[in-house]
Design a protein around this motif. Sequence first.
Motif, PDB file in Angstrom:
ATOM      1  N   GLY A 117       0.804  -1.221   0.000  1.00  0.00           N
ATOM      2  CA  GLY A 117       0.000   0.000   0.000  1.00  0.00           C
ATOM      3  C   GLY A 117       0.834   1.266   0.000  1.00  0.00           C
ATOM      4  N   ASN A 118       2.151   1.124  -0.161  1.00  0.00           N
ATOM      5  CA  ASN A 118       3.050   2.270  -0.136  1.00  0.00           C
ATOM      6  C   ASN A 118       3.844   2.315  -1.435  1.00  0.00           C
ATOM      7  OD1 ASN A 118       4.521   4.469   0.719  1.00  0.00           O
ATOM      8  ND2 ASN A 118       5.877   3.296   2.062  1.00  0.00           N
ATOM      9  N   VAL A 119       3.126   2.561  -2.527  1.00  0.00           N
ATOM     10  CA  VAL A 119       3.749   2.460  -3.845  1.00  0.00           C
ATOM     11  C   VAL A 119       4.030   3.811  -4.490  1.00  0.00           C
ATOM     12  CG1 VAL A 119       2.746   0.197  -4.268  1.00  0.00           C
ATOM     13  CG2 VAL A 119       1.476   2.222  -4.956  1.00  0.00           C
ATOM     14  N   GLY A 120       3.539   4.895  -3.921  1.00  0.00           N
ATOM     15  CA  GLY A 120       3.769   6.214  -4.499  1.00  0.00           C
ATOM     16  C   GLY A 120       2.806   6.533  -5.621  1.00  0.00           C
ATOM     17  N   GLY A 121       2.767   7.790  -5.995  1.00  0.00           N
ATOM     18  CA  GLY A 121       1.904   8.226  -7.086  1.00  0.00           C
ATOM     19  C   GLY A 121       0.456   8.402  -6.691  1.00  0.00           C
ATOM     20  N   ASP A 122       0.170   8.384  -5.374  1.00  0.00           N
ATOM     21  CA  ASP A 122      -1.197   8.566  -4.914  1.00  0.00           C
ATOM     22  C   ASP A 122      -1.223   9.616  -3.808  1.00  0.00           C
ATOM     23  OD1 ASP A 122       0.062   7.144  -2.955  1.00  0.00           O
ATOM     24  OD2 ASP A 122      -1.236   5.387  -3.042  1.00  0.00           O
ATOM     25  N   ASP A 123      -2.373   9.759  -3.141  1.00  0.00           N
ATOM     26  CA  ASP A 123      -2.535  10.813  -2.134  1.00  0.00           C
ATOM     27  C   ASP A 123      -2.396  10.311  -0.699  1.00  0.00           C
ATOM     28  OD1 ASP A 123      -3.268  12.844  -4.126  1.00  0.00           O
ATOM     29  OD2 ASP A 123      -5.110  11.671  -4.348  1.00  0.00           O
ATOM     30  N   PHE A 124      -2.591   9.021  -0.481  1.00  0.00           N
ATOM     31  CA  PHE A 124      -2.424   8.456   0.858  1.00  0.00           C
ATOM     32  C   PHE A 124      -2.044   6.990   0.726  1.00  0.00           C
ATOM     33  CE2 PHE A 124      -6.924   7.845  -0.168  1.00  0.00           C
ATOM     34  CZ  PHE A 124      -7.127   6.517   0.167  1.00  0.00           C
ATOM     35  N   ASN A 125      -1.521   6.411   1.804  1.00  0.00           N
ATOM     36  CA  ASN A 125      -1.063   5.027   1.802  1.00  0.00           C
ATOM     37  C   ASN A 125      -2.011   4.155   2.627  1.00  0.00           C
ATOM     38  OD1 ASN A 125       1.256   5.687   0.305  1.00  0.00           O
ATOM     39  ND2 ASN A 125       2.384   6.197   2.163  1.00  0.00           N
ATOM     40  N   PRO A 126      -2.803   3.309   1.973  1.00  0.00           N
ATOM     41  CA  PRO A 126      -3.627   2.369   2.731  1.00  0.00           C
ATOM     42  C   PRO A 126      -2.738   1.395   3.509  1.00  0.00           C
ATOM     43  CG  PRO A 126      -4.340   2.520   0.428  1.00  0.00           C
ATOM     44  CD  PRO A 126      -3.011   3.192   0.518  1.00  0.00           C
ATOM     45  N   ASP A 178     -11.719  14.047   1.137  1.00  0.00           N
ATOM     46  CA  ASP A 178     -12.606  13.766   0.011  1.00  0.00           C
ATOM     47  C   ASP A 178     -11.886  13.913  -1.330  1.00  0.00           C
ATOM     48  OD1 ASP A 178     -15.349  13.273  -1.007  1.00  0.00           O
ATOM     49  OD2 ASP A 178     -15.105  15.274  -1.855  1.00  0.00           O
ATOM     50  N   GLY A 179     -12.063  12.909  -2.190  1.00  0.00           N
ATOM     51  CA  GLY A 179     -11.499  12.934  -3.532  1.00  0.00           C
ATOM     52  C   GLY A 179     -10.095  12.380  -3.638  1.00  0.00           C
ATOM     53  N   GLN A 180      -9.413  12.150  -2.519  1.00  0.00           N
ATOM     54  CA  GLN A 180      -8.059  11.608  -2.574  1.00  0.00           C
ATOM     55  C   GLN A 180      -8.082  10.122  -2.930  1.00  0.00           C
ATOM     56  OE1 GLN A 180      -6.163  12.574   1.227  1.00  0.00           O
ATOM     57  NE2 GLN A 180      -5.201  14.349   0.271  1.00  0.00           N
ATOM     58  N   ARG A 181      -6.972   9.655  -3.534  1.00  0.00           N
ATOM     59  CA  ARG A 181      -6.853   8.265  -3.960  1.00  0.00           C
ATOM     60  C   ARG A 181      -5.664   7.590  -3.280  1.00  0.00           C
ATOM     61  NH1 ARG A 181      -9.604  10.445  -8.184  1.00  0.00           N
ATOM     62  NH2 ARG A 181     -11.081   9.051  -9.234  1.00  0.00           N
ATOM     63  N   GLY A 182      -5.840   6.300  -2.996  1.00  0.00           N
ATOM     64  CA  GLY A 182      -4.774   5.477  -2.462  1.00  0.00           C
ATOM     65  C   GLY A 182      -4.641   4.210  -3.291  1.00  0.00           C
ATOM     66  N   ILE A 183      -3.404   3.819  -3.618  1.00  0.00           N
ATOM     67  CA  ILE A 183      -3.148   2.681  -4.499  1.00  0.00           C
ATOM     68  C   ILE A 183      -2.614   1.505  -3.696  1.00  0.00           C
ATOM     69  CG2 ILE A 183      -1.781   1.865  -6.476  1.00  0.00           C
ATOM     70  CD1 ILE A 183      -1.671   4.737  -7.473  1.00  0.00           C
TER      71      ILE A 183
END
Length: 335
Positions: A117-126, A178-183
């Motif tokens: 869940g810590n791969v970068g390129g997103d807004d937060f880390n699941p 709101d609206g943020q993405r996590g990969i």
Amino acid sequence: MTNDRAAISSRPALKHILAAGTIIASLFAASPVFAQGTVAGTLIDNKATASYDTPQGETTIESNTVSLRVDELLNVTVASADSGDVSATPAVTNRVLRYTVTNSGNGSEAFSLAADGNVGGDDFNPTITSIVLDTNDNGVYDAGVDTVYVPGSNDPVLAPDATIRVFVLATIPGSATDGQRGIVDLTATTLTGSGTPGTTFAGQGQGGGNAVVGATTATATDDGRFVISQATAALVKSASVIDPFGGATQVPGSIITYSIAATVSGSGSLTNLRVGDVIPDGTTYQTNSITLDGVALTDAADADAGRFSAGAIAVSLGNVSAGTTRTVAFRVTID
């Protein structure tokens, strides 16, 4: 003379042998066969024949049999099984992403699984909670039914072309907005080995042959995505007054109409939104005066959304999508 006849009679035989050899050679030269789709361990047997004429008739001879064992090709694919971003809210636990792992090789193979869940390129880390195997193969995560994956203990074994659904459960950080993405990435790797295509693991293939890394490098990754859908509600209350004289003075006998506007913003929706208001002291509630978006509601606890009980009104708005405003109104008389 006898030798001359033998030499003459052998010429057709030589012609047949040469022709047969030419045909066999041309078959191998023209269309090389790659047994990628043939099950690993399969024996491919091949034997050539030749025929020639003798004074006694046609004679056929056979070559030795060449037997080749098909090596195992190590390939795997991983694909997200969700149709798009999966909605989530801040601080929610065990939110599910779905993936499909496919054995795209030609032998039965076990696979190790890993989620990141810590791969970068997103807004937060699941935060990964667990990886779960779809035990009952229904494509839906069933807590207590599907099996939690433990590396090295229950690595899934798949036949060629077989698939398994894999669930990744994760916790969303409370700071997500709101609206943020996590990969979240899921990676599957063949236990026999992985590496550059063509890498060979001698004698480790199904059926006793070699295992050869295929085009996928015997490891594959795909990502799933969470998107924060966080809706919030704001209440704005207003009042209008009509006095007994047709004006707007606030005297005994004046009628106050209270309006409560509930506005949902953000994204997604709010579940089971309810609006309540206690009748203020010094006033008397007017029976059956509740409205929702201008539509009259009854005071009874019946099928409609309104209710008056114990000195308070209550209106159930149900699930309300972001970008929506619902307005509740009711009337009281100043005592």
